[in-house]
Enzyme design. Structure first.
Site, PDB file in Angstrom:
ATOM      1  N   THR A   1      -4.125   1.749  -2.365  1.00 47.41           N
ATOM      2  CA  THR A   1      -3.445   0.465  -2.515  1.00 47.41           C
ATOM      3  C   THR A   1      -3.899  -0.306  -3.750  1.00 47.41           C
ATOM      4  OG1 THR A   1      -2.961  -1.603  -1.346  1.00 47.41           O
ATOM      5  CG2 THR A   1      -5.190  -0.736  -1.119  1.00 47.41           C
TER       6      THR A   1
ATOM      7  N   THR B   1       0.883  -1.158   0.000  1.00 45.83           N
ATOM      8  CA  THR B   1       0.000   0.000   0.000  1.00 45.83           C
ATOM      9  C   THR B   1       0.919   1.207   0.000  1.00 45.83           C
ATOM     10  OG1 THR B   1      -1.654  -1.267   1.182  1.00 45.83           O
ATOM     11  CG2 THR B   1      -1.788   1.102   1.438  1.00 45.83           C
TER      12      THR B   1
ATOM     13  N   ASP C   1      -8.662  -9.571   0.338  1.00 48.26           N
ATOM     14  CA  ASP C   1      -8.943  -8.978   1.645  1.00 48.26           C
ATOM     15  C   ASP C   1     -10.277  -9.433   2.225  1.00 48.26           C
ATOM     16  OD1 ASP C   1      -6.587  -7.694   1.917  1.00 48.26           O
ATOM     17  OD2 ASP C   1      -7.391  -5.666   1.946  1.00 48.26           O
TER      18      ASP C   1
ATOM     19  N   SER D   1     -10.292  -3.527   5.748  1.00 52.86           N
ATOM     20  CA  SER D   1      -8.939  -3.043   5.487  1.00 52.86           C
ATOM     21  C   SER D   1      -8.277  -2.644   6.783  1.00 52.86           C
ATOM     22  CB  SER D   1      -8.994  -1.828   4.560  1.00 52.86           C
ATOM     23  OG  SER D   1      -7.726  -1.222   4.442  1.00 52.86           O
TER      24      SER D   1
ATOM     25  N   GLY E   1       1.471  -1.419   4.846  1.00 50.97           N
ATOM     26  CA  GLY E   1       1.996  -2.540   5.618  1.00 50.97           C
ATOM     27  C   GLY E   1       1.005  -3.633   5.908  1.00 50.97           C
ATOM     28  N   GLY E   2      -0.138  -3.685   5.202  1.00 50.88           N
ATOM     29  CA  GLY E   2      -1.078  -4.764   5.456  1.00 50.88           C
ATOM     30  C   GLY E   2      -1.527  -4.773   6.898  1.00 50.88           C
TER      31      GLY E   2
END
Length: 591
Positions: free
Chosen positions: A411, A393, A435, A464, A485-486
């Site tokens: 992202t 992202t 996701d 998210s 960074g997820g």
């Protein structure tokens, strides 16, 4: 919504002699090293991004008379050119906007599941997840929202108009930009080679780009020009037709109808309080804001500065235990707010945080398998077993001369998204469908376990971790925060905030400080490779299962996230920019 207020300092239980000795022995070694790098200072306005050309596009727009939103739209389109790993037209994201009078908006332009999507679309005949189906190729693509989001932001909150703010991006695509060594290496991503259009554009059909070369993207320049002249073309015109035809020809689900019905959601941000500061942050479908607020509420009962220095074992321990508890609630309750009722007020309740705080043992970790949620606060989680976000992202922060501010995270999900480039249009497509929960009990690419509230369904938006955030003091802007960074986004934003508010680090030190992360499941305390080893070993001795990112790969830096931060000097009013130096080609700049 004001989820919580500051709570009194709780009484803290005594550490065992062994644990206390261990903590004190490593305390002095845990401090963030002084780097000598000072934040960038500017009197009027500041832009901080991961790519220097995108930062320049933002500053150019501000100097031309634009406000923070104009600059944010200019940066967003510029990053779609110069940071194809995550900057995008084919993805989605969130933009937190606050004007100088205090009005705040949260623009949700997250991707949506196509109308033909189904809960079991990534399962085989035995109801097992098919590896790679939700992460690579055409079937992994969700309906993109970025163009709609940036256009909406400019129409409603900008002042220069779309053609003017898109001019830098069009110029960068047509004239090109010079690749650094790191950027040239990134274009060699092996997944791009699997798709002819991506291989042609980003890898010159097998002739890799080298550092110092100029990378031009004529297809993307034409697409950007069309959008600047007729933005609705992306969702209801010729671009929409090209995009849908290309995706369907390769087995994807997106149709012209999916694109035509897509809408930006202008939502109300979540707000809370911590140490006398007001936190303005992301509502669902971001899980980041409520998890951040719950984490801070738990930590509000500890005097972190008295426990030790920044990144000391005692601080790492209590912060990790707060993360563990907040992520447990994330797993069970959060999803798309348009289709799911979530107990946000209960999750952010000070009494609930106090109850969670009582369960923290200051001498040892609480194994996630034994963690029991305090009774009487939240409804029972959905009966189905909990199910299963990528680190690529990108985030940017902007403050203008009037005090308007933008914190934006957007992202493609995975690195270069699905790997697919829209034929003839020049931009990469997301793999955002990963996701969603592909199957209860199965982790996504970030190892996140999520509940049935985040199951795949037509038109739904996946949960998210993106957490664009602002911090106010006495009603005035103090910090602009965010990171990619997820699943590590929330913990990165939390640690940046804690480093500033509790531990007195500068905004540059906060951006550069080594990171740690815990997300409930898997029950592992993760550290960046550069994290001080004495602290890592102290946490292991305390009973944590620890992991250092890419420890076995000496060529990999073992880092995550990218904090692009702005602080306002409370004494001088100057803007202080902190660019995360993990990424050598970004910068903070202003005037």
């Amino acid at each position: 919504m004001k989820p919580y207020t500051h709570t009194p300092l709780c009484s803290m239980r005594r550490l065992s002699l062994l644990a206390l000795t261990c903590l004190l022995a490593t305390q002095s070694q845990a401090q963030v090293p002084a780097t000598g790098v000072e934040p960038v200072r500017a009197r009027h306005a500041m832009v901080v991004t991961i790519q220097h050309d995108a930062t320049d596009a933002g500053v150019e727009t501000l100097k031309a008379g634009g406000n923070a939103v104009d600059a944010a739209v200019a940066v967003g389109f510029a990053l779609s050119v110069v940071f194809p790993q995550a900057g995008n037209l084919g993805g989605g994201g969130f933009m937190l906007v606050r004007d100088h009078k205090g009005a705040a908006h949260f623009l949700d332009y997250r991707e949506e599941a196509p109308l033909a999507a189904s809960a079991d679309m990534y399962l085989d005949a035995q109801k097992n997840v098919v590896p790679g189906l939700s992460t690579k190729g055409y079937k992994a693509i969700g309906v993109p929202g970025t163009v709609a989001g940036l256009v909406y932001a400019e129409r409603h909150y900008g002042r220069l108009g779309l053609a003017r703010v898109m001019a830098p991006a069009i110029r960068l695509a047509s004239a090109g930009y010079v690749l650094s060594a790191e950027e040239a290496r990134a274009l060699g991503n092996p997944n791009l080679a699997n798709y002819p259009e991506s291989r042609r554009i980003f890898q010159r059909d097998g002739k890799p780009y080298q550092a110092g070369e100029r990378f031009t993207q004529p297809d993307l320049a034409r697409t950007l020009t069309r959008i600047s002249q007729q933005p609705d073309d992306f969702y209801r015109g010729e671009i929409a037709q090209q995009l849908a035809t290309s995706i369907q020809a390769h087995g994807g689900l997106i149709t012209r109808e999916d694109l035509a019905v897509y809408k930006v959601k202008d939502r109300v941000p979540l707000t809370g309080h911590y140490r006398g500061y007001e936190i303005v942050t992301s509502p669902p479908p971001s899980s980041g804001g409520i998890v951040l607020l719950e984490t801070l509420n738990i930590l509000s009962g500890f005097d972190l500065a008295k426990l030790g220095s920044d990144r000391s074992p005692a601080q790492v321990h209590v912060i990790t235990e707060a993360f563990r508890r907040a992520y447990m609630d994330r797993a069970d309750y959060l999803g798309d707010p348009d289709y799911t009722t979530m107990p946000l007020a209960q999750m952010a309740s000070p009494d609930y945080a106090a109850a969670w705080r009582k369960s923290i043992d200051l001498a040892k970790p609480t194994p996630s398998a034994t963690l029991v949620r305090p009774a009487g606060f939240l409804p029972a989680p959905p009966a189905a077993a909990p199910p299963k976000e990528s680190t690529q992202t990108t985030h940017y922060s902007i403050v203008d001369a009037e005090g308007n501010a933008v914190s934006c995270t957007y992202t493609l999900n995975g690195l270069f998204g699905s790997g697919v480039t829209a034929e003839g249009l020049g931009f990469l497509m997301n793999n955002e469908m990963d996701d969603f929960s592909s199957k209860p009990g199965s982790p996504n690419m970030f190892g996140l376990i999520q509940g049935p509230a985040n199951a795949i369904a037509p038109g739904h938006r996946p949960l998210s971790s993106m957490t664009p955030t602002m911090v106010l003091k006495n009603g005035k802007l103090a910090l602009v925060l965010g990171s990619p960074g997820g699943s590590t986004i929330i913990t990165t934003v939390a640690n940046d905030l804690l480093s500033e508010v509790d531990n007195g680090l500068t905004i540059q030190q906060a951006a550069d400080a080594p990171r740690f992360h815990h997300q409930y499941l898997p029950d592992v305390l993760e550290f960046e490779k550069a994290f001080p080893l004495p602290v890592v070993e102290a946490m292991r001795a305390m009973g944590y299962r620890v992991s250092r990112a890419n420890e076995a790969d000496e060529k990999n830096p073992g880092v995550w996230g990218d904090s692009e931060l702005i602080a306002v000097d409370p004494k001088t009013g100057e803007l202080l920019g902190g660019h995360d130096r993990r990424r050598a080609f970004g910068k903070a700049a202003g005037y």
